[in-house]
Design a protein around this motif. Structure first.
Motif, mmCIF file in Angstrom:
data_model
loop_
_atom_site.group_PDB
_atom_site.id
_atom_site.type_symbol
_atom_site.label_atom_id
_atom_site.label_comp_id
_atom_site.label_asym_id
_atom_site.label_seq_id
_atom_site.Cartn_x
_atom_site.Cartn_y
_atom_site.Cartn_z
ATOM 1 N N ARG A 205 -1.689 10.412 0.482
ATOM 2 C CA ARG A 205 -1.522 9.850 1.828
ATOM 3 C C ARG A 205 -2.811 9.982 2.635
ATOM 4 O O ARG A 205 -3.184 9.064 3.370
ATOM 5 N N ALA A 206 -3.488 11.143 2.512
ATOM 6 C CA ALA A 206 -4.739 11.342 3.252
ATOM 7 C C ALA A 206 -5.818 10.373 2.787
ATOM 8 O O ALA A 206 -6.558 9.802 3.601
ATOM 9 N N MET A 207 -5.903 10.179 1.467
ATOM 10 C CA MET A 207 -6.889 9.233 0.940
ATOM 11 C C MET A 207 -6.588 7.815 1.420
ATOM 12 O O MET A 207 -7.490 7.043 1.755
ATOM 13 N N GLY A 208 -5.309 7.446 1.456
ATOM 14 C CA GLY A 208 -4.937 6.132 1.954
ATOM 15 C C GLY A 208 -5.337 5.941 3.406
ATOM 16 O O GLY A 208 -5.827 4.878 3.799
ATOM 17 N N THR A 209 -5.138 6.993 4.222
ATOM 18 C CA THR A 209 -5.539 6.915 5.627
ATOM 19 C C THR A 209 -7.053 6.800 5.765
ATOM 20 O O THR A 209 -7.564 6.007 6.567
#
Length: 499
Positions: A205-209
């Motif tokens: 999720r952090a990488m996607g953000t």
């Protein structure tokens, strides 16, 4: 009170994510803001011969009639251009084909400009390609904070240089300098995220953000550059970016403490070992080939539009808007969904859609015909990027030592390979075979590579890590899936660090 807030912020993964988001945002605005500016800027200064009344450091497009944008159909003047005469009544002396109002003259110059613009765009990625491995090694030794701040400093210098460069050579140097800054920002930023988000699903999720910041930069860059260049001047978008870069530097000073050396707690796996890992190479290949398509479009699509669609200046940047919006949606959506449905499957579907979208681009006859192919292209690349970036960290956790600077250097090298090979070869292919055949070639390449993503469905853990698990849980030596193995290894490493 402020000291307490800063101390809390430095320990907060969300604020670290915000810093990385902003760094990627500004880098990619600068990456794409030049896309609609450079082709017409070089045409105005080198082909038409800029008027002596225009400043050589801040050349601006000069409309032929009051209120008429450059290259638009309302141009009714006659401009002598190195032996050509450009009439606004639609007469075309060089490019073959039916007459069209407002088209650029000088087909031979435009054909050569494909190659020159491609090389200029590719210089950033080529330099970044060479610097990335060294940055990966540096982050393992001194941590991520100092390289992040170095990236901001170099990016600021590059932005100022773009604003006041009036020749092809200076623009080339500014673009190459940006590659050095991008290397520090992206490798250190992604490695920092992987270290502060140890859980695989949270990391995804952090990488996607964070990639959403990249996507937003791409989204803003081209339209912002084309509008500011036409209505304000060439230097204006770069001066705005330089001011925003200063704000980013202040944010990094507050949150990351870039004067502090904080090397990785564990010894990183050597770069040569990671490059021999077939699963890492498959993931890197997916990043490279999927991004190569849009990298080839950046220098060639505006010139193809000028030759075939005769659009006004502002449309050259707006043509990339659907791809940018859909990429922003794709990275944020599949940053969450990819882990549930399988990142390998998202990547495989994404690469297939990239190929199909590229095959449809030459079918467009106006800017509206580009909306569908470009939107599909951006959404599909978002699927691939938001799946492959977390997989890189996961593969290191599962098969190597959990130190992330080197593996994200490889990921960024793969990304840069696409943006280096794409523009540098795309212009030459267009000149030899034409723009439609370029799209066929890179589209077919993506479709052919897509099935290889299936190899990432269930990568095996390294033997030494499985041995650790067997010693910790001797009663269940063969019951681990890759996700369970990664979770158990994380718990084991945390326990060892506490001891």
């Amino acid at each position: 009170m402020s000291q307490h807030w800063l101390a809390t912020g430095r320990a907060s993964p969300r604020l670290v994510l915000a810093v990385v988001f902003v760094a990627l945002l500004l880098d990619n605005i600068l990456l794409t803001v030049v896309v609609p500016i450079v082709p017409t800027f070089l045409y105005m200064t080198e082909y038409e011969g800029a008027k002596s009344s225009v400043s050589p450091t801040l050349p601006e497009p000069t409309p032929a009639a009051p209120g008429a944008p450059p290259f638009s159909g309302s141009d009714t003047t006659t401009v002598p251009v190195r032996g050509f005469t450009s009439a606004g009544n639609g007469t075309r002396s060089s490019p073959p084909g039916p007459p069209a109002r407002g088209c650029l003259q000088g087909g031979e110059f435009l054909a050569q400009e494909n190659t020159r613009v491609g090389l200029l765009f590719a210089s950033k990625a080529l330099v970044q390609l060479l610097v990335n491995p060294w940055v990966g090694v540096l982050t393992n030794r001194i941590g991520y904070h100092i390289p992040m701040f170095l990236g901001f400093t170099i990016l600021f210098l590059s932005t100022v240089m773009f604003a006041f460069s009036g020749t092809y050579t200076l623009l080339f140097i500014a673009r190459a300098l940006q590659g050095i800054g991008s290397s520090f920002s992206s490798v250190a930023g992604l490695g920092l995220l992987a270290s502060v988000y140890p859980d695989d699903s949270e990391r995804g999720r952090a990488m996607g953000t964070a990639l959403g910041g990249l996507a937003l930069g791409v989204l803003i860059g081209a339209p912002f550059g084309s509008v500011m260049y036409e209505f304000v001047g060439k230097a204006s978008p770069f001066l705005v970016l330089a001011f925003l870069a200063l704000l980013d530097g202040a944010l990094q000073l507050c949150i990351l403490q870039p004067s502090r050396v904080s090397p990785e707690g564990t010894k990183a796996t050597p770069l040569t070992t990671l490059l021999r890992d077939p699963y890492i190479l498959v993931a890197a290949g997916a990043l490279c080939f999927s991004n190569m398509g849009v990298a080839m479009l950046e220098p060639t699509l505006p010139i193809w539009m000028l030759q075939t669609m005769c659009p006004p200046q502002w449309q050259l940047g707006m043509a990339f808007l659907p791809a940018s919006i859909s990429y922003l949606v794709g990275t944020n959506l599949f940053g969450i969904l990819a882990n549930k449905m399988g990142r390998w499957l998202c990547s495989m579907i994404g690469m297939a859609v990239v190929g199909i979208s590229l095959l449809c681009v030459p079918l467009a006859t106006n800017i509206y015909g580009l909306i569908g192919p470009n939107a599909g292209l951006g959404f599909a690349i978002g699927m691939v990027d938001s799946s492959m970036m977390p997989i890189m960290g996961y593969l290191v956790d599962l098969r190597h030592t959990s130190a992330y600077g080197t593996v994200y250097a490889i990921a960024d090298v793969a990304f840069c390979m696409g943006f280096a090979v794409g523009p540098s070869t795309g212009g030459a292919i267009v000149r030899a075979l034409g723009f439609p055949w370029l799209m066929v070639a890179v589209g077919a390449l993506n479709v052919a590579y897509a099935p290889l993503c299936r190899l990432l469905r269930s990568p095996p853990a390294a033997e030494e890590k499985m041995a650790i698990l067997s010693q910790e849980c001797p009663m269940q030596p063969k019951s681990y899936t890759p996700k369970e193995a990664q979770r158990e290894l994380s718990l084991t490493e945390e326990a060892e660090n506490v001891e």
